[in-house]
Design an enzyme around this catalytic site. Structure first.
Site, short mmCIF file in Angstrom:
data_model
loop_
_atom_site.label_atom_id
_atom_site.label_comp_id
_atom_site.label_asym_id
_atom_site.label_seq_id
_atom_site.Cartn_x
_atom_site.Cartn_y
_atom_site.Cartn_z
N HIS A 17 2.96 16.34 6.80
CA HIS A 17 3.43 17.30 7.82
C HIS A 17 2.27 17.61 8.76
O HIS A 17 1.35 18.34 8.41
CB HIS A 17 3.89 18.60 7.14
CG HIS A 17 4.43 19.63 8.09
ND1 HIS A 17 5.60 20.32 7.85
CD2 HIS A 17 3.97 20.12 9.28
CE1 HIS A 17 5.83 21.17 8.85
NE2 HIS A 17 4.85 21.07 9.73
N HIS A 19 1.19 18.25 13.16
CA HIS A 19 1.49 18.33 14.60
C HIS A 19 0.35 17.66 15.35
O HIS A 19 -0.77 18.18 15.36
CB HIS A 19 1.62 19.80 15.04
CG HIS A 19 2.69 20.53 14.29
ND1 HIS A 19 3.99 20.59 14.73
CD2 HIS A 19 2.68 21.17 13.10
CE1 HIS A 19 4.72 21.27 13.85
NE2 HIS A 19 3.94 21.63 12.85
N LYS A 103 14.01 16.44 11.18
CA LYS A 103 13.47 17.78 10.97
C LYS A 103 14.44 18.85 11.44
O LYS A 103 14.91 18.82 12.59
CB LYS A 103 12.16 17.90 11.77
CG LYS A 103 11.44 19.24 11.66
CD LYS A 103 10.77 19.41 10.31
CE LYS A 103 10.31 20.84 10.09
NZ LYS A 103 9.01 21.15 10.63
N HIS A 140 12.09 23.47 8.18
CA HIS A 140 11.33 24.69 8.40
C HIS A 140 12.24 25.81 7.90
O HIS A 140 13.20 26.17 8.56
CB HIS A 140 10.98 24.88 9.89
CG HIS A 140 10.22 26.16 10.14
ND1 HIS A 140 8.89 26.17 10.51
CD2 HIS A 140 10.59 27.45 10.01
CE1 HIS A 140 8.48 27.43 10.60
NE2 HIS A 140 9.50 28.23 10.32
N HIS A 178 5.97 23.35 4.21
CA HIS A 178 5.00 24.45 4.22
C HIS A 178 5.49 25.71 3.50
O HIS A 178 5.61 26.77 4.10
CB HIS A 178 4.52 24.77 5.64
CG HIS A 178 5.56 24.94 6.71
ND1 HIS A 178 6.72 25.64 6.54
CD2 HIS A 178 5.59 24.51 8.00
CE1 HIS A 178 7.42 25.63 7.66
NE2 HIS A 178 6.76 24.95 8.57
N ASP A 251 0.31 20.81 7.83
CA ASP A 251 0.84 21.61 8.94
C ASP A 251 -0.28 21.94 9.93
O ASP A 251 -0.27 23.03 10.53
CB ASP A 251 1.55 22.88 8.45
CG ASP A 251 2.37 23.55 9.56
OD1 ASP A 251 2.71 22.86 10.53
OD2 ASP A 251 2.65 24.75 9.44
C1 NCD Z 1 3.73 24.98 14.21
C2 NCD Z 1 3.39 24.57 15.64
O1 NCD Z 1 2.55 25.22 16.28
O2 NCD Z 1 3.93 23.57 16.10
N1 NCD Z 1 3.17 26.27 13.98
C3 NCD Z 1 2.92 26.85 12.79
O3 NCD Z 1 2.49 28.01 12.77
N2 NCD Z 1 3.09 26.20 11.66
C4 NCD Z 1 5.20 24.94 14.01
C5 NCD Z 1 5.65 24.97 12.57
O4 NCD Z 1 5.27 24.14 11.74
O5 NCD Z 1 6.46 25.85 12.22
ZN ZN Z 2 4.56 22.49 11.15
ZN ZN Z 3 7.36 24.82 10.56
#
Ligand code: NCD
Ligand code: ZN
Ligand code: ZN
Length: 349
Positions: A17, A19, A103, A140, A178, A251
């Site tokens: 996971h 970003h 997702k 999520h 998460h 995450d």
């Molecule tokens: C994530 C993001 O900024 O894309 N932020 C977070 O606090 N985890 C989005 C997510 O995973 O929910």
């Molecule tokens: Zn995330």
């Molecule tokens: Zn998330």
């Protein structure tokens, strides 16, 4: 007798996971994840989101182009589900090896989730198809109702949505992403082998006090928000238990420093640069360093039905100072553990 372990060598790990963003931020962060991990599940919450196989293939190309020369890293792409998600496009994208998973963001639950699903009922045909073809659903898990306390959003999501969903689709593979609560651990433990969860480094290290330690701390703010200490302890127990239902998902969610340190700061913790070092600290403290490899390198791949990675990496006992901030490709980012010391150093193979 000295029984301290000073070095461990494990199969190359994966991040289930992450970003990686797009554009300048992608350029800034891609190398950190590619240095630590062989593969990663790439979250699709770009603006606009990645909702089609064509846009996922194009995004995958941009990720590959952003990697440093010689990087040995495979991005695994995901489809952002919307109310009008197209089951045929998703299934054919999965068959073509473009989409590894899809997702579910409840609408408005988190960063760039405005196009998310307003009611799971709208996507039941898509989820049925995913169940048929063995494609994992990544969730999520938070409700967004204004009358639900932010610290209860995950537990209420389990009661109102997730429990019903897995009863309706008992063969669907689901990764509860998460997780942050003892209720989530309880739910995953008591569900069948097709239900698993990722656990972040930050939810293993911090409880909700971290957001208010001597003042408001935007770099400890993420979604789902960190919870009480009892929940952190439940997560540590789950992650280090050796159960194949729990695996590594950082995450890592970078936002520019000015977007974090703001009157309305963005949710997300950037933990990619020292992710393995951060997990190692937890496993060591819990007396479970021998279980790190399962969590980091084996259980996730097995759940997804993917081969294990071939290479190895090492973690060596060594004090490292985490910088206050990281400048990369024109972005300034504050990493998790900024300004503190970690006691392991990851050594790529
Ligand atoms: C994530 C993001 O900024 O894309 N932020 C977070 O606090 N985890 C989005 C997510 O995973 O929910
Ligand atoms: Zn995330
Ligand atoms: Zn998330």
């Amino acid at each position: 007798m000295n029984d301290t372990i000073d070095r461990i060598t494990i199969r190359r790990p994966d991040d289930w996971h992450v970003h990686l963003r797009d554009g300048a931020m992608l350029e800034a962060v891609a190398s950190f994840t590619a240095r630590q991990f062989a593969r990663a599940i790439i979250m699709p919450n770009l603006s606009p989101p990645v909702t089609s196989a064509a846009s996922a293939a194009a995004y995958r190309d941009r990720i590959m182009a952003a990697l440093p020369a010689g990087a040995n890293f495979t991005p695994l792409m995901t489809c952002y589900l919307t109310d009008d998600a197209d089951a045929d496009d998703i299934a054919s994208g999965h068959a073509a090896g473009i989409f590894t998973a899809a997702k579910l963001y409840p609408a408005n639950a988190t960063t760039n989730s405005a196009y998310g699903v307003t009611d799971v009922a709208h996507i039941m045909p898509v989820l049925e198809r995913m169940q048929d073809i063995g494609m994992p659903l990544l969730v999520h898990g938070e409700v967004t109702d204004g009358d639900i306390d932010i610290f209860d959003r995950e537990a209420v999501f389990i009661e109102r949505i997730l429990d019903k969903l897995i009863r309706a689709l008992p063969g669907l593979k689901v990764v509860f992403e998460h997780i942050t609560t003892a209720q989530a651990v309880q739910f995953v433990d008591s569900a069948g082998p097709n239900i698993a969860a990722t656990i972040t480094p930050h939810h293993l290290h911090i409880n909700r006090n971290a957001m208010f330690a001597g003042g408001i701390r935007p770099h400890a703010y993420c979604l789902p928000v960190a919870k009480r200490e009892l929940h952190r302890l439940a997560l540590r127990k789950a992650a280090t238990s050796g159960s194949p239902k729990y695996f590594l998902g950082t995450d890592s969610a970078p936002h520019e420093i000015h977007a974090k340190e703001s009157a309305c700061g963005c949710a997300g913790i950037f933990n990619a640069p020292y992710a393995l070092e951060s997990y190692a600290a937890v496993f060591e403290k819990e007396g479970a360093l021998d279980r790190l490899e399962g969590f980091a390198s084996i259980y996730g791949a097995n759940f997804y039905g993917l081969p294990l990675n071939e290479g190895m990496i090492s973690l060596e006992r060594s004090d490292i100072q985490v910088p206050d901030d990281i400048e990369s490709a024109g972005s300034t980012l504050v990493p998790f553990h900024a300004g503190s010391e970690l006691n392991w150093r990851m050594i790529p193979s």
